[in-house]
Write an enzyme that holds these catalytic residues in place. Structure first.
Site, PDB file in Angstrom:
ATOM      1  N   ASP A 107     141.140  92.129  25.097  1.00 58.96           N
ATOM      2  CA  ASP A 107     140.155  93.174  25.403  1.00 58.96           C
ATOM      3  C   ASP A 107     139.768  93.976  24.162  1.00 58.96           C
ATOM      4  O   ASP A 107     138.765  94.708  24.170  1.00 58.96           O
ATOM      5  CB  ASP A 107     140.680  94.111  26.510  1.00 58.96           C
ATOM      6  CG  ASP A 107     141.993  94.802  26.174  1.00 58.96           C
ATOM      7  OD1 ASP A 107     142.548  94.573  25.090  1.00 58.96           O
ATOM      8  OD2 ASP A 107     142.470  95.587  27.020  1.00 58.96           O
ATOM      9  N   GLU A 108     140.577  93.867  23.096  1.00 58.35           N
ATOM     10  CA  GLU A 108     140.311  94.681  21.900  1.00 58.35           C
ATOM     11  C   GLU A 108     139.009  94.316  21.201  1.00 58.35           C
ATOM     12  O   GLU A 108     138.529  95.074  20.360  1.00 58.35           O
ATOM     13  CB  GLU A 108     141.462  94.548  20.907  1.00 58.35           C
ATOM     14  CG  GLU A 108     142.750  95.076  21.459  1.00 58.35           C
ATOM     15  CD  GLU A 108     143.789  95.333  20.397  1.00 58.35           C
ATOM     16  OE1 GLU A 108     143.451  95.324  19.211  1.00 58.35           O
ATOM     17  OE2 GLU A 108     144.948  95.533  20.777  1.00 58.35           O
ATOM     18  N   LYS A 154     139.846  88.257  16.076  1.00 59.81           N
ATOM     19  CA  LYS A 154     139.764  87.659  17.422  1.00 59.81           C
ATOM     20  C   LYS A 154     138.303  87.618  17.894  1.00 59.81           C
ATOM     21  O   LYS A 154     137.866  86.636  18.512  1.00 59.81           O
ATOM     22  CB  LYS A 154     140.614  88.460  18.416  1.00 59.81           C
ATOM     23  CG  LYS A 154     142.112  88.357  18.223  1.00 59.81           C
ATOM     24  CD  LYS A 154     142.678  86.964  18.440  1.00 59.81           C
ATOM     25  CE  LYS A 154     142.611  86.510  19.864  1.00 59.81           C
ATOM     26  NZ  LYS A 154     143.315  85.199  20.061  1.00 59.81           N
ATOM     27  N   TYR A 165     142.729  92.787  13.014  1.00 55.41           N
ATOM     28  CA  TYR A 165     143.157  91.878  14.086  1.00 55.41           C
ATOM     29  C   TYR A 165     142.037  91.661  15.095  1.00 55.41           C
ATOM     30  O   TYR A 165     141.654  90.520  15.392  1.00 55.41           O
ATOM     31  CB  TYR A 165     144.419  92.420  14.787  1.00 55.41           C
ATOM     32  CG  TYR A 165     144.649  91.792  16.145  1.00 55.41           C
ATOM     33  CD1 TYR A 165     144.989  90.449  16.262  1.00 55.41           C
ATOM     34  CD2 TYR A 165     144.497  92.537  17.321  1.00 55.41           C
ATOM     35  CE1 TYR A 165     145.172  89.859  17.510  1.00 55.41           C
ATOM     36  CE2 TYR A 165     144.688  91.960  18.571  1.00 55.41           C
ATOM     37  CZ  TYR A 165     145.020  90.621  18.660  1.00 55.41           C
ATOM     38  OH  TYR A 165     145.184  90.037  19.887  1.00 55.41           O
TER      39      TYR A 165
HETATM   40  P1  NAD Z   1     152.757  86.296  19.460  1.00 61.32           P
HETATM   41  O1  NAD Z   1     152.554  86.901  18.125  1.00 61.32           O
HETATM   42  O2  NAD Z   1     153.944  86.692  20.255  1.00 61.32           O
HETATM   43  O3  NAD Z   1     152.797  84.692  19.333  1.00 61.32           O
HETATM   44  C1  NAD Z   1     151.932  83.994  18.510  1.00 61.32           C
HETATM   45  C2  NAD Z   1     152.470  82.579  18.351  1.00 61.32           C
HETATM   46  O4  NAD Z   1     151.544  81.846  17.539  1.00 61.32           O
HETATM   47  C3  NAD Z   1     153.827  82.502  17.648  1.00 61.32           C
HETATM   48  O5  NAD Z   1     154.679  81.614  18.321  1.00 61.32           O
HETATM   49  C4  NAD Z   1     153.487  81.988  16.253  1.00 61.32           C
HETATM   50  O6  NAD Z   1     154.533  81.244  15.648  1.00 61.32           O
HETATM   51  C5  NAD Z   1     152.257  81.126  16.525  1.00 61.32           C
HETATM   52  N1  NAD Z   1     151.395  80.967  15.361  1.00 61.32           N
HETATM   53  C6  NAD Z   1     150.943  81.945  14.527  1.00 61.32           C
HETATM   54  N2  NAD Z   1     150.173  81.398  13.549  1.00 61.32           N
HETATM   55  C7  NAD Z   1     150.133  80.063  13.791  1.00 61.32           C
HETATM   56  C8  NAD Z   1     149.491  78.976  13.147  1.00 61.32           C
HETATM   57  N3  NAD Z   1     148.754  79.153  12.045  1.00 61.32           N
HETATM   58  N4  NAD Z   1     149.641  77.741  13.653  1.00 61.32           N
HETATM   59  C9  NAD Z   1     150.405  77.541  14.778  1.00 61.32           C
HETATM   60  N5  NAD Z   1     151.049  78.542  15.417  1.00 61.32           N
HETATM   61  C10 NAD Z   1     150.912  79.785  14.933  1.00 61.32           C
HETATM   62  O7  NAD Z   1     151.403  86.567  20.256  1.00 61.32           O
HETATM   63  P2  NAD Z   1     151.184  86.856  21.807  1.00 61.32           P
HETATM   64  O8  NAD Z   1     151.326  88.315  22.053  1.00 61.32           O
HETATM   65  O9  NAD Z   1     151.949  85.876  22.594  1.00 61.32           O
HETATM   66  O10 NAD Z   1     149.620  86.538  21.927  1.00 61.32           O
HETATM   67  C11 NAD Z   1     149.173  85.203  22.182  1.00 61.32           C
HETATM   68  C12 NAD Z   1     147.654  85.191  22.264  1.00 61.32           C
HETATM   69  O11 NAD Z   1     147.236  86.074  23.300  1.00 61.32           O
HETATM   70  C13 NAD Z   1     146.959  85.686  20.993  1.00 61.32           C
HETATM   71  O12 NAD Z   1     145.837  84.897  20.776  1.00 61.32           O
HETATM   72  C14 NAD Z   1     146.570  87.122  21.314  1.00 61.32           C
HETATM   73  O13 NAD Z   1     145.422  87.499  20.597  1.00 61.32           O
HETATM   74  C15 NAD Z   1     146.294  87.014  22.792  1.00 61.32           C
HETATM   75  N6  NAD Z   1     146.481  88.242  23.575  1.00 61.32           N
HETATM   76  C16 NAD Z   1     147.654  88.949  23.495  1.00 61.32           C
HETATM   77  C17 NAD Z   1     147.839  90.072  24.297  1.00 61.32           C
HETATM   78  C18 NAD Z   1     149.135  90.863  24.264  1.00 61.32           C
HETATM   79  O14 NAD Z   1     149.230  91.901  24.919  1.00 61.32           O
HETATM   80  N7  NAD Z   1     150.175  90.417  23.552  1.00 61.32           N
HETATM   81  C19 NAD Z   1     146.821  90.478  25.158  1.00 61.32           C
HETATM   82  C20 NAD Z   1     145.619  89.739  25.200  1.00 61.32           C
HETATM   83  C21 NAD Z   1     145.483  88.618  24.419  1.00 61.32           C
HETATM   84  O1  DAU Z   2     144.968  94.914  24.403  1.00 61.34           O
HETATM   85  C1  DAU Z   2     145.487  93.666  24.091  1.00 61.34           C
HETATM   86  C2  DAU Z   2     146.273  93.747  22.787  1.00 61.34           C
HETATM   87  O2  DAU Z   2     147.468  94.458  23.091  1.00 61.34           O
HETATM   88  C3  DAU Z   2     146.578  92.385  22.191  1.00 61.34           C
HETATM   89  O3  DAU Z   2     145.381  91.781  21.794  1.00 61.34           O
HETATM   90  C4  DAU Z   2     147.506  92.517  20.973  1.00 61.34           C
HETATM   91  O4  DAU Z   2     147.881  91.238  20.513  1.00 61.34           O
HETATM   92  C5  DAU Z   2     148.748  93.276  21.400  1.00 61.34           C
HETATM   93  O5  DAU Z   2     149.597  93.491  20.278  1.00 61.34           O
HETATM   94  C6  DAU Z   2     148.353  94.629  22.005  1.00 61.34           C
HETATM   95  O6  DAU Z   2     147.742  95.485  21.005  1.00 61.34           O
HETATM   96  P1  DAU Z   2     148.110  97.039  20.889  1.00 61.34           P
HETATM   97  O7  DAU Z   2     147.808  97.477  19.510  1.00 61.34           O
HETATM   98  O8  DAU Z   2     147.545  97.803  22.019  1.00 61.34           O
HETATM   99  O9  DAU Z   2     149.707  96.940  21.148  1.00 61.34           O
HETATM  100  P2  DAU Z   2     150.981  97.608  20.458  1.00 61.34           P
HETATM  101  O10 DAU Z   2     152.171  97.155  21.240  1.00 61.34           O
HETATM  102  O11 DAU Z   2     151.024  97.434  18.992  1.00 61.34           O
HETATM  103  O12 DAU Z   2     150.748  99.170  20.747  1.00 61.34           O
HETATM  104  C7  DAU Z   2     150.492  99.665  22.056  1.00 61.34           C
HETATM  105  C8  DAU Z   2     150.161 101.157  21.931  1.00 61.34           C
HETATM  106  O13 DAU Z   2     151.336 101.864  21.517  1.00 61.34           O
HETATM  107  C9  DAU Z   2     149.106 101.463  20.887  1.00 61.34           C
HETATM  108  O14 DAU Z   2     148.291 102.527  21.360  1.00 61.34           O
HETATM  109  C10 DAU Z   2     149.911 101.901  19.661  1.00 61.34           C
HETATM  110  C11 DAU Z   2     151.119 102.554  20.277  1.00 61.34           C
HETATM  111  N1  DAU Z   2     152.404 102.473  19.528  1.00 61.34           N
HETATM  112  C12 DAU Z   2     152.766 101.248  19.041  1.00 61.34           C
HETATM  113  C13 DAU Z   2     153.986 101.108  18.403  1.00 61.34           C
HETATM  114  C14 DAU Z   2     154.423  99.763  17.841  1.00 61.34           C
HETATM  115  C15 DAU Z   2     153.223 103.588  19.422  1.00 61.34           C
HETATM  116  O15 DAU Z   2     152.893 104.710  19.893  1.00 61.34           O
HETATM  117  N2  DAU Z   2     154.423 103.438  18.804  1.00 61.34           N
HETATM  118  C16 DAU Z   2     154.853 102.250  18.285  1.00 61.34           C
HETATM  119  O16 DAU Z   2     155.975 102.180  17.738  1.00 61.34           O
END
Ligand code: NAD
Ligand code: DAU
Length: 334
Positions: free
Chosen positions: A123-124, A154, A150
């Site tokens: 959603d970012e 995306k 980031y």
């Molecule tokens: P993560 O960082 O936990 O995992 C990423 C994985 O990708 C890891 O296993 C890493 O080793 C692998 N990777 C990184 N670079 C690579 C490369 N060049 N080749 C092959 N593998 C590689 O990430 P996540 O939180 O599981 O997110 C997964 C996907 O979902 C991402 O595309 C992210 O943008 C999207 N997403 C995440 C969230 C969230 O809240 N975490 C929300 C919405 C969308």
């Molecule tokens: O919205 C989806 C996204 O959510 C994904 O695309 C990203 O991959 C995922 O990392 C996440 O992004 P955020 O930046 O929202 O997540 P993060 O866990 O880094 O932080 C969540 C919120 O908490 C954000 O407002 C920053 C704040 N924060 C984060 C950290 C690490 C703190 O207040 N303290 C902290 O120590």
């Protein structure tokens, strides 16, 4: 058998998705392509590996490897990414390389072999909404307005997928999901960072005034949504995934402190993230109406409790990395 290539399947959401598919759809043969960066962990998928699930350690930017694996599959679900905003502010380059060049490499191969492709996005890409909220939520027609390296990387990768759909007939869908929580998440991220801070005798860290709002969804609900879109979504469409879980960071932290038996004020306010997005909120009506998807994990407090228990009972997964993760934050005064 249906053959499924899952990029980034050793990371947080990819590993949960691989587990979901192997439990619910035994007709699917999964190949995980993962570089095993600091965020990937073989242990996340160790129990799955066997006749139906295999791991290939490799880079999505490696053209010949990607060409071979895409040729051998029926469908691709693309999770692999550099995923942490704070890291992208310290060093954007890996985000440009993996998120943009890697996605380009995959869609070139998927177009060449006419393979079904699903792009997992965030959603970012839509930037942020004001606080206090005015009820507005992101929809699939919201404008792209990314704020960080980031989210810009995306957004760029989503744009490539859209262009390949139109110009090269790529059989693709895109999903943009809100913040996930649950087991296997790396301890650099907000919820596991605070849980493991408390478990390791450190104080939780809240950025800025703590009023920023995130829209939380359990990772299992995200996995189910991706499967629904992959198998029943309309080609060329974008689906937003969210479970109406908006909460301020301060409220989430206070819930963690309460569940873990800590005083409500036992945390530090630290330097804010530059360009920190204020609020995310998803309107998932299209996904609900078209595909009948519904979130199952609607009680955030019990989902959080289960997540805390997971970090408590899997300390071997994170203890080794904890000092270096916190040292990196300390260098940035966060
Ligand atoms: P993560 O960082 O936990 O995992 C990423 C994985 O990708 C890891 O296993 C890493 O080793 C692998 N990777 C990184 N670079 C690579 C490369 N060049 N080749 C092959 N593998 C590689 O990430 P996540 O939180 O599981 O997110 C997964 C996907 O979902 C991402 O595309 C992210 O943008 C999207 N997403 C995440 C969230 C969230 O809240 N975490 C929300 C919405 C969308
Ligand atoms: O919205 C989806 C996204 O959510 C994904 O695309 C990203 O991959 C995922 O990392 C996440 O992004 P955020 O930046 O929202 O997540 P993060 O866990 O880094 O932080 C969540 C919120 O908490 C954000 O407002 C920053 C704040 N924060 C984060 C950290 C690490 C703190 O207040 N303290 C902290 O120590």
């Amino acid at each position: 058998m249906v053959r499924l290539l899952v990029t980034g399947g050793a990371g947080f959401i990819g590993a949960n998705f691989a587990a979901y598919v192997s439990q619910c759809h035994s007709e699917v043969e999964i190949t995980i392509l993962d570089k095993l960066t600091y965020a990937g962990n073989r242990d996340n998928i160790a129990k799955l590996l066997g006749s139906h699930v295999r791991l290939i350690v490799g880079d999505i930017c490696d053209g010949p490897l990607v060409d071979k694996l895409v040729c051998q599959t029926d469908m691709v679900v693309h999770f692999a990414a550099e995923s942490h905003n704070d890291n992208s502010l310290r060093n954007p380059w890996p985000f440009i390389q993996t998120n943009i060049v890697g996605t380009y490499t995959l869609i070139q191969a998927a177009s060449k072999y006419h393979k079904r492709f699903h792009q997992v996005s965030t959603d970012e890409v839509y930037g942020d909404l004001p606080i206090p909220g005015n009820g507005e939520k992101f929809t699939a027609t919201s404008a792209y307005q990314p704020s960080s390296p980031y989210s810009a990387s995306k957004a760029s990768s989503d744009m490539l997928v859209r262009a390949w759909i139109r110009s090269f007939g790529l059989q693709a869908t895109i999903s943009n999901c809100s913040n996930n929580y649950g087991p296997y998440q790396h301890i650099e991220k907000f919820i596991p960072r605070q849980i493991t801070n408390i478990l390791s005798g450190r104080r939780p860290k809240l950025y800025g005034n703590g009023n920023n709002v995130r829209d939380w969804i359990h990772v299992s609900d995200h996995s189910a949504a991706i499967w629904d879109i992959l198998t029943r979504g309309r080609i060329g469409e974008t689906y937003l995934v969210g479970a109406d879980g908006e909460m301020s960071n301060r409220a989430v932290l206070e819930m963690i402190l309460k569940i873990m038996g800590q005083p409500q004020d036992a945390y530090d306010i630290v330097k804010d993230r530059p360009g920190h997005d204020l609020c995310y909120a998803i309107d998932a009506t299209k996904l609900r109406n078209e595909l009948g998807w519904r979130p199952q994990y609607t009680d955030f407090q019990s989902g959080l409790q289960a997540t805390i228990n997971w970090y408590l009972t899997h300390q071997e997964r994170w203890q080794e990395d904890k000092n270096s993760v916190e040292e990196a934050y300390t260098r940035n005064s966060q």
